[in-house]
Structure formats: structure tokens, C-alpha cells
Design a protein around this motif. Structure first.
Motif, PDB file in Angstrom:
ATOM      1  N   ASP A  10      -3.042   1.107   0.234  1.00 17.53           N
ATOM      2  CA  ASP A  10      -3.817   0.642   1.246  1.00 17.53           C
ATOM      3  C   ASP A  10      -3.453  -1.124   1.407  1.00 17.53           C
ATOM      4  O   ASP A  10      -3.368  -1.345   1.780  1.00 17.53           O
ATOM      5  N   LEU A  14      -1.370  -3.094   3.563  1.00 15.11           N
ATOM      6  CA  LEU A  14      -1.538  -4.392   3.882  1.00 15.11           C
ATOM      7  C   LEU A  14      -0.827  -6.264   3.314  1.00 15.11           C
ATOM      8  O   LEU A  14      -0.230  -7.005   4.888  1.00 15.11           O
ATOM      9  N   SER A 231      -8.219  -5.415   9.516  1.00 12.57           N
ATOM     10  CA  SER A 231      -7.861  -5.628   7.750  1.00 12.57           C
ATOM     11  C   SER A 231      -9.236  -6.584   6.908  1.00 12.57           C
ATOM     12  O   SER A 231      -9.382  -6.515   6.137  1.00 12.57           O
ATOM     13  N   TRP A 234     -11.652  -3.768   5.718  1.00 10.45           N
ATOM     14  CA  TRP A 234     -11.230  -3.547   4.427  1.00 10.45           C
ATOM     15  C   TRP A 234     -11.249  -3.834   3.702  1.00 10.45           C
ATOM     16  O   TRP A 234     -11.398  -3.832   2.424  1.00 10.45           O
TER      17      TRP A 234
END
Length: 278
Positions: A10, A14, A231, A234
Motif C-alpha cells: 500500500d 501511495l 490517502s 490510510w
């Protein structure tokens, strides 16, 4: 704690998107902030730009369409295209004839007064300064020009990437939320109106690049708002971890392309560049 394989994947994704959005905002800054030259058109027509657009185009018909427009531009004679794009840039963004629509936010807010250096201009200037930035020609040019706003988003995006890689998840999340707020309050509400106004003008009737470019920017900001929301959420969920992320080898080409794009300085771009506050 340290993150597992899922978190690392992840984080890689990103990082890739943070590089891509910084690239796109920088490209919009160059195209909207200075007279286009052969170097910036070459970047616009490059495979890298097509690939970066694809990363944000999945849920955006406008960005998909813009990718097709760029593919068509590649088939044109470069010299003839450059002359046409420069002429259109002058008519859409410079003058001296009346512009089809204002490239500044202020006329789209409040009383819709076409005067520049309004209250909103000062608000935007203050938000730049809160992040340690100001227009290179502060006080001489309005701070709420669309190209300056793109430069602001590009710079903050690079900062978020650096904080993510250093393990500063709290700082990264806070920076992403600053960008989300700026996009919602200073980009998302007026860019669609601006793009539509240009498209419906005489310039739009004989569009070469700029009406489509402004529509693509408005669509990108809309996609970016969704990206920033997800984002930030997260990154905030990672605050219990202790991890540093090196710059992945997979992103070397994209980061090199971003650095090369940043070095391009078309004529007049100094009016739409940000620098650190002394």
C-alpha cells in the motif's frame, strides 16, 4: 511495530500516486503559467504523461478523453502545433484582447467582481505563507492564479511523499488534509466554471489544447479530492507503526521525469512560481 507485506505494498502504491500527482500539478503549472515551448510540449506528449494520466483516469471519462487528445497531438507537425498552442495560450491566458474567462479565483467568489487582488487573493496568499511559501513576485501578481495554485499542490505533494518515506505518518496525514482542504475551497468550486466558460467561448470553438487542458485539470482536481481523502485516512491508520520507506526503484523513472519537468522554465513562468518565505 513494523508493517507487514500488505502495508508495504500500500505504501508503494501511495508513493507512486504521490509522485504522479506532483508530476501532473507541475505540468499544469508549466502549461498554464508560462508561454509553452517545445520542451514542455514534448513532456505533454510523452509516454510518461500518458502513463501518469492513466493512474487517475479509471473513474474519470474527462481524463480518459484528454489522454486521447494527447495521442492525437502526437500525430501533428511539432512546429505547426507549437505555433498554434502558443497563439491559443495568448488568447486564453494573456491577452491583450479580453480573455474568454478569468484564470484567477477571485472573480468567481463573492460579488463576482472581475477586479484582481480581492480579499480572496489575500486569503490564498496567507495559506501559502502558512506552508512557508509565497509567490516569487509576491505583491506584483495575484496569488490566486490557477498556475500558482497548481504549483502549491505540487510542492505540498512532494512534502507529503518525503514525510511518508521518513515515517512521519502524522505529518504526512496532516499535509494531505491541508491539500484536500485547499482543493475543495480554492480549486474544486471554480475550475469547472472556468473550464466551461473557456470551452463555450470563441477559443473553445477552435480548441487546440487549452480548453481541453482546463477541463482535464478540473477533472483531475475532482479525482484528487477522492485520492486525498482515502490517502489521509490510510496514512492516519499507520501512526502506530515505525517504518521508513526508501525511494522504490520502480519509481526512479517517474521521479526523474518529475525532476526534468521542474527544470523547464517557459517564458513568463516566474510570475507563477512559488518560493520559500525568507
Amino acid at each position: 511495530m513494523t508493517p507487514g507485506a500488505g502495508q508495504n505494498q500500500d505504501a508503494l502504491q501511495l508513493q507512486a500516486l504521490l509522485v504522479s500527482r506532483a508530476y501532473l500539478y507541475t505540468l499544469f503549472n508549466k502549461l498554464l503559467g508560462g508561454t509553452p515551448d517545445a520542451a514542455v510540449l514534448e513532456v505533454l506528449e510523452s509516454d510518461m504523461t500518458a502513463d501518469v494520466l492513466d493512474e487517475f483516469a479509471a473513474d474519470s471519462p474527462e481524463l480518459k478523453a484528454f489522454g486521447g487528445i494527447l495521442a492525437g497531438l502526437r500525430q501533428q507537425d511539432p512546429s505547426t502545433l507549437l505555433d498554434a498552442v502558443r497563439d491559443e495560450y495568448t488568447r486564453v491566458l494573456i491577452g491583450p484582447a479580453n480573455l474568454p474567462a478569468s484564470p484567477y479565483e477571485s472573480p468567481y467568489t463573492g460579488a463576482h467582481d472581475m477586479a484582481l487582488f480581492q480579499e480572496n487573493t489575500v486569503v490564498v496568499r496567507r495559506e501559502y505563507r502558512e506552508q512557508g511559501l509565497q509567490a516569487r513576485r509576491v505583491q506584483a501578481v495575484p496569488d490566486d492564479h490557477v498556475a500558482l495554485m497548481c504549483a502549491f499542490m505540487a510542492e505540498l505533494g512532494k512534502r507529503s511523499l518525503a514525510m511518508l518515506r521518513s515515517g512521519d505518518f502524522a505529518g504526512c496525514a496532516a499535509g494531505l488534509r491541508v491539500q484536500l482542504s485547499f482543493a475543495k475551497r480554492h480549486l474544486g468550486h471554480w475550475l469547472p466554471i472556468y473550464a466551461k466558460s473557456v470551452r463555450n467561448s470563441k477559443a473553445g470553438a477552435a480548441a487546440v489544447l487549452y480548453p481541453q487542458l482546463l477541463e482535464a485539470l478540473a477533472a483531475f482536481v475532482n479525482a484528487d479530492e477522492a485520492f486525498l481523502t482515502e490517502s489521509a485516512f490510510w496514512v492516519e491508520s499507520q501512526t502506530g507503526f515505525d517504518e521508513r520507506f526508501d525511494a522504490p526503484a520502480e519509481l526512479a523513472a517517474a521521479e526523474a521525469a518529475l525532476a526534468a519537468l521542474e527544470s523547464i522554465r517557459p517564458f513568463g513562468i516566474q510570475d507563477n512560481e512559488l518560493v520559500s518565505v525568507d
